[in-house]
Design a protein around this motif. Structure first.
Motif, PDB file in Angstrom:
ATOM      1  N   ASN A 310       0.821  -1.263   0.204  1.00 56.97           N
ATOM      2  CA  ASN A 310      -0.061   0.111   0.127  1.00 56.97           C
ATOM      3  C   ASN A 310       0.911   1.308   0.098  1.00 56.97           C
ATOM      4  O   ASN A 310       1.328   1.534   1.065  1.00 56.97           O
ATOM      5  N   PRO A 311       1.053   1.943  -1.184  1.00 51.96           N
ATOM      6  CA  PRO A 311       2.135   3.034  -1.226  1.00 51.96           C
ATOM      7  C   PRO A 311       1.650   4.160  -0.486  1.00 51.96           C
ATOM      8  O   PRO A 311       2.389   4.847   0.040  1.00 51.96           O
ATOM      9  N   ASP A 312       0.390   4.435  -0.314  1.00 55.22           N
ATOM     10  CA  ASP A 312      -0.162   5.447   0.293  1.00 55.22           C
ATOM     11  C   ASP A 312       0.076   5.233   1.723  1.00 55.22           C
ATOM     12  O   ASP A 312       0.610   6.312   2.500  1.00 55.22           O
ATOM     13  N   ALA A 313      -0.297   4.054   2.121  1.00 54.50           N
ATOM     14  CA  ALA A 313      -0.200   4.189   3.612  1.00 54.50           C
ATOM     15  C   ALA A 313       1.357   4.102   4.148  1.00 54.50           C
ATOM     16  O   ALA A 313       1.342   4.728   5.254  1.00 54.50           O
ATOM     17  N   ALA A 314       2.055   3.473   3.104  1.00 56.67           N
ATOM     18  CA  ALA A 314       3.517   3.500   3.468  1.00 56.67           C
ATOM     19  C   ALA A 314       4.228   4.845   3.794  1.00 56.67           C
ATOM     20  O   ALA A 314       4.754   5.387   4.586  1.00 56.67           O
ATOM     21  N   GLU A 315       3.744   5.960   2.677  1.00 60.43           N
ATOM     22  CA  GLU A 315       4.301   7.218   2.817  1.00 60.43           C
ATOM     23  C   GLU A 315       3.560   7.875   4.042  1.00 60.43           C
ATOM     24  O   GLU A 315       4.278   8.624   4.658  1.00 60.43           O
ATOM     25  N   LEU A 316       2.390   7.677   4.192  1.00 62.60           N
ATOM     26  CA  LEU A 316       1.765   8.334   5.441  1.00 62.60           C
ATOM     27  C   LEU A 316       2.427   7.891   6.601  1.00 62.60           C
ATOM     28  O   LEU A 316       2.551   8.521   7.784  1.00 62.60           O
ATOM     29  N   SER A 317       2.960   6.581   6.784  1.00 68.73           N
ATOM     30  CA  SER A 317       3.706   6.010   7.835  1.00 68.73           C
ATOM     31  C   SER A 317       5.143   6.801   7.945  1.00 68.73           C
ATOM     32  O   SER A 317       5.782   6.284   8.980  1.00 68.73           O
ATOM     33  N   GLY A 318       5.399   7.532   7.181  1.00 67.36           N
ATOM     34  CA  GLY A 318       6.854   8.021   7.187  1.00 67.36           C
ATOM     35  C   GLY A 318       7.783   7.514   6.337  1.00 67.36           C
ATOM     36  O   GLY A 318       9.014   7.873   6.431  1.00 67.36           O
ATOM     37  N   ILE A 319       7.633   6.564   5.610  1.00 72.43           N
ATOM     38  CA  ILE A 319       8.534   5.992   4.631  1.00 72.43           C
ATOM     39  C   ILE A 319       8.799   6.845   3.306  1.00 72.43           C
ATOM     40  O   ILE A 319       7.675   7.328   2.823  1.00 72.43           O
ATOM     41  N   ASN A 320       9.722   7.160   3.090  1.00 69.26           N
ATOM     42  CA  ASN A 320      10.404   7.980   1.863  1.00 69.26           C
ATOM     43  C   ASN A 320      10.357   7.087   0.726  1.00 69.26           C
ATOM     44  O   ASN A 320      11.299   6.750   0.148  1.00 69.26           O
ATOM     45  N   THR A 321       9.117   7.176  -0.046  1.00 63.11           N
ATOM     46  CA  THR A 321       9.101   5.985  -1.128  1.00 63.11           C
ATOM     47  C   THR A 321       9.688   6.497  -2.240  1.00 63.11           C
ATOM     48  O   THR A 321      10.156   5.750  -3.108  1.00 63.11           O
ATOM     49  N   ARG A 322       9.946   7.915  -2.339  1.00 56.83           N
ATOM     50  CA  ARG A 322      10.660   8.286  -3.543  1.00 56.83           C
ATOM     51  C   ARG A 322      12.204   7.973  -3.371  1.00 56.83           C
ATOM     52  O   ARG A 322      12.924   7.396  -4.240  1.00 56.83           O
ATOM     53  N   TRP A 323      12.885   8.000  -2.289  1.00 55.26           N
ATOM     54  CA  TRP A 323      14.216   7.701  -2.021  1.00 55.26           C
ATOM     55  C   TRP A 323      14.270   6.138  -2.074  1.00 55.26           C
ATOM     56  O   TRP A 323      15.237   5.476  -2.663  1.00 55.26           O
ATOM     57  N   LEU A 324      13.327   5.452  -1.492  1.00 56.33           N
ATOM     58  CA  LEU A 324      13.087   3.864  -1.613  1.00 56.33           C
ATOM     59  C   LEU A 324      13.174   3.535  -3.244  1.00 56.33           C
ATOM     60  O   LEU A 324      13.911   2.516  -3.568  1.00 56.33           O
ATOM     61  N   THR A 325      12.501   4.345  -4.042  1.00 55.82           N
ATOM     62  CA  THR A 325      12.664   3.752  -5.411  1.00 55.82           C
ATOM     63  C   THR A 325      13.984   4.106  -6.194  1.00 55.82           C
ATOM     64  O   THR A 325      14.216   3.115  -6.944  1.00 55.82           O
ATOM     65  N   VAL A 326      14.493   5.075  -5.824  1.00 56.28           N
ATOM     66  CA  VAL A 326      15.955   5.171  -6.104  1.00 56.28           C
ATOM     67  C   VAL A 326      16.901   4.110  -5.745  1.00 56.28           C
ATOM     68  O   VAL A 326      17.740   3.515  -6.439  1.00 56.28           O
ATOM     69  N   LYS A 327      16.706   3.784  -4.538  1.00 55.67           N
ATOM     70  CA  LYS A 327      17.571   2.534  -3.855  1.00 55.67           C
ATOM     71  C   LYS A 327      17.394   1.297  -4.631  1.00 55.67           C
ATOM     72  O   LYS A 327      18.206   0.378  -5.035  1.00 55.67           O
ATOM     73  N   VAL A 328      15.943   1.051  -5.007  1.00 56.59           N
ATOM     74  CA  VAL A 328      15.620  -0.303  -5.714  1.00 56.59           C
ATOM     75  C   VAL A 328      16.161  -0.152  -7.021  1.00 56.59           C
ATOM     76  O   VAL A 328      16.697  -1.337  -7.442  1.00 56.59           O
ATOM     77  N   PHE A 329      15.907   0.471  -7.686  1.00 56.09           N
ATOM     78  CA  PHE A 329      16.653   0.988  -8.988  1.00 56.09           C
ATOM     79  C   PHE A 329      18.141   0.620  -9.208  1.00 56.09           C
ATOM     80  O   PHE A 329      18.710   0.102 -10.071  1.00 56.09           O
ATOM     81  N   ALA A 330      18.489   1.388  -8.141  1.00 57.82           N
ATOM     82  CA  ALA A 330      20.063   1.414  -8.058  1.00 57.82           C
ATOM     83  C   ALA A 330      20.484  -0.143  -7.707  1.00 57.82           C
ATOM     84  O   ALA A 330      21.615  -0.378  -8.649  1.00 57.82           O
ATOM     85  N   LEU A 331      19.857  -0.868  -6.933  1.00 56.54           N
ATOM     86  CA  LEU A 331      20.241  -2.079  -6.656  1.00 56.54           C
ATOM     87  C   LEU A 331      20.062  -2.749  -7.922  1.00 56.54           C
ATOM     88  O   LEU A 331      20.923  -3.935  -8.317  1.00 56.54           O
ATOM     89  N   MET A 332      19.111  -2.575  -8.698  1.00 56.34           N
ATOM     90  CA  MET A 332      18.429  -3.378 -10.000  1.00 56.34           C
ATOM     91  C   MET A 332      19.809  -3.403 -11.110  1.00 56.34           C
ATOM     92  O   MET A 332      20.343  -3.888 -11.666  1.00 56.34           O
ATOM     93  N   GLY A 333      20.398  -1.766 -10.947  1.00 52.17           N
ATOM     94  CA  GLY A 333      21.392  -1.427 -11.999  1.00 52.17           C
ATOM     95  C   GLY A 333      22.684  -2.272 -11.265  1.00 52.17           C
ATOM     96  O   GLY A 333      23.515  -2.849 -12.351  1.00 52.17           O
ATOM     97  N   PHE A 334      22.972  -2.286 -10.267  1.00 46.40           N
ATOM     98  CA  PHE A 334      24.173  -3.177  -9.712  1.00 46.40           C
ATOM     99  C   PHE A 334      24.209  -4.524 -10.345  1.00 46.40           C
ATOM    100  O   PHE A 334      25.249  -4.945 -10.506  1.00 46.40           O
ATOM    101  N   LEU A 335      22.797  -5.141 -10.040  1.00 47.03           N
ATOM    102  CA  LEU A 335      22.865  -6.530 -10.540  1.00 47.03           C
ATOM    103  C   LEU A 335      23.008  -6.511 -11.978  1.00 47.03           C
ATOM    104  O   LEU A 335      23.481  -7.722 -12.471  1.00 47.03           O
ATOM    105  N   CYS A 336      22.405  -5.431 -12.745  1.00 42.62           N
ATOM    106  CA  CYS A 336      22.738  -5.808 -14.397  1.00 42.62           C
ATOM    107  C   CYS A 336      24.138  -5.720 -14.376  1.00 42.62           C
ATOM    108  O   CYS A 336      24.863  -6.387 -15.151  1.00 42.62           O
ATOM    109  N   GLY A 337      24.870  -4.935 -13.809  1.00 41.13           N
ATOM    110  CA  GLY A 337      26.526  -4.858 -13.802  1.00 41.13           C
ATOM    111  C   GLY A 337      27.215  -6.219 -13.614  1.00 41.13           C
ATOM    112  O   GLY A 337      28.028  -6.869 -14.283  1.00 41.13           O
TER     113      GLY A 337
END
Length: 433
Positions: A310-337
């Motif tokens: 639940n993205p909305d609930a996660a953001e309301l609970s204090g999770i920085n979902t935008r920064w989390l997205t950067v982390k997830v895609f950066a990890l994906m890029g590392f695994l591509c390398g």
């Protein structure tokens, strides 16, 4: 009234056998499908499909897609998608290729084979992949561009940037040290393979029974002792059996002679040596364990699955979902390398078509492995098993002479059927709750 009394404070409600054993029915179904697939191809090929040589080949061919599939689980769980992984792999491979054959030899005068070549090339490829992934995550997370569009653009951009990076040329030969990460050129041999297998068994047993003790200590239901022992025995048999199969695949005598000659020695008459565990497979095992720990034991993993649920609930609970997205895609890029390193080393060259259609294979592996496209649900081991099933399917069809176009038709059909079955499974599970 009897039902109410039976579930009073002094009694424990009865659980079904499947609930007591805590068996993942989806995983059980996948294992059954995989076993059936192996049985059919073994019969059709006269036993060749399950030969030590073919199992070794399927294993090393699965690694590249499986590595990226572990990262794709996190991407899809957070309700995103990455269509660019094949092109990012090609970009990372191109950078590693030119670093070891052009930039370092020409810029620093380091000859191919210098000890600095391989680590520098690997670090460059991993850095490029991580940077590209983080950039994709920034555009999706902070700029609000749908990840489908961001990575679709990345699919086109990075594939062609990689072409310009190498001037459209196939780059070979590569550094011999780097080739060790490809499979047959880099194996541990029987002795070290057995050592690692035994250590893995010890760690697995300790982890399983430690988890059991923790559940019991906190009052959670646990499996019967016989069931826990049986599941542990099956796991140990799988690890030791897999190791025995890889050790039984012998290195060709001509290659052994070259290995002895490189050391200035003469190969003894009748000497044989098994391949053992490939370094690339060891890398996959380490990544699988690390990603599983991240998913289950860390704050990052909890945030990933909470956001996917639940993205909305996660953001309301204090999770920085935008920064989390950067982390997830950066990890994906590392695994591509990392996958680029394995793929390039296995092919022993960088070609312009490296990683072509890998984005579809990676997504298919994750989805076949049980990752829900709606987000919030997915497992690392499921994605790896999905990659193994797909590679086994393609390998088996190739062995019986099925044309490549029809192979792609079958893989596409399997993907659609897997999603259809997943939808039915979730509907029934929801109806049961």
């Amino acid at each position: 009234m009897s039902d109410v009394a039976g579930t009073g404070a002094g009694t424990t409600p009865k659980r079904s056998l499947m609930a007591q054993l805590e068996i993942d029915t989806r995983l059980l179904g996948m294992l059954g499908a995989f076993a059936l697939l192996c049985l059919v191809f073994t019969v059709v090929t006269g036993g060749t499909f399950l030969s030590a040589r073919n199992i070794f080949n399927i294993t090393i061919q699965t690694v590249s897609v499986a590595l990226m599939a572990t990262g794709m689980v996190f991407v899809i769980v957070t309700r995103h998608i990455d269509l660019s992984v094949g092109s990012v792999l090609a970009m990372c491979s191109a950078v590693m290729a030119v670093v070891q054959t052009q930039w370092l030899p020409q810029g620093l005068g380091l000859p191919l084979g210098h000890w600095l070549i391989a680590p520098a090339a690997i670090l460059a490829g991993l850095a490029v992949g991580t940077a590209i992934g983080a950039f994709h995550g920034y555009l999706a997370g902070y700029q609000g561009i749908p990840s489908f569009i961001v990575t679709l653009g990345g699919l086109l951009i990075w594939r062609n940037v990689s072409w310009y990076t190498t001037g459209g040329q196939t780059v070979a030969p590569l550094d011999r040290t780097l080739l060790m990460f490809g499979g047959s050129e880099g194996t541990l041999g029987p002795t070290w393979s057995w050592v690692i297998a035994i250590l893995a068994c010890v760690v697995a047993v300790a982890a399983i029974w430690s988890a059991r003790a923790g559940k019991a200590r906190h009052g959670f239901p646990v499996k019967p002792v016989w069931a826990e022992a049986a599941m542990t025995a099956i796991l140990l048999a799988a690890v030791l059996g897999f190791t025995a199969i890889l050790n039984s695949y012998l290195i060709p005598s001509a290659k052994l002679e070259r290995m002895f000659e490189a050391r200035g020695e003469t190969m003894p008459e009748g000497f044989t040596l098994g391949h053992g565990l490939p370094i690339s497979v060891l890398i996959l095992i380490v990544v699988a364990v690390a990603m599983t720990v991240i998913a289950r034991k860390t704050r990052l993993g909890r945030y990933i699955f909470a956001t996917g649920g639940n993205p909305d609930a996660a953001e309301l609970s204090g999770i920085n979902t935008r920064w989390l997205t950067v982390k997830v895609f950066a990890l994906m890029g590392f695994l591509c390398g990392l996958s680029a390193l394995v793929a390039q080393a296995r092919l022993q060259s960088h070609a312009n078509d490296i990683g072509t259609l890998d984005e579809l294979r990676v997504i298919a592996a994750a989805v076949i492995g049980g990752t829900a496209l709606a987000g919030g649900i997915g497992t690392i081991y499921g994605a790896i098993l999905g990659a193994l099933i797909m590679q086994s399917l393609q390998s088996g069809m190739g062995m019986v002479g099925v044309d490549t176009p029809f192979q792609n038709i079958v893989v596409g059909a399997v993907l659609v059927i897997a999603v259809w079955i997943d939808i039915i499974y979730r509907k029934r599970s929801g109806a049961m709750k």
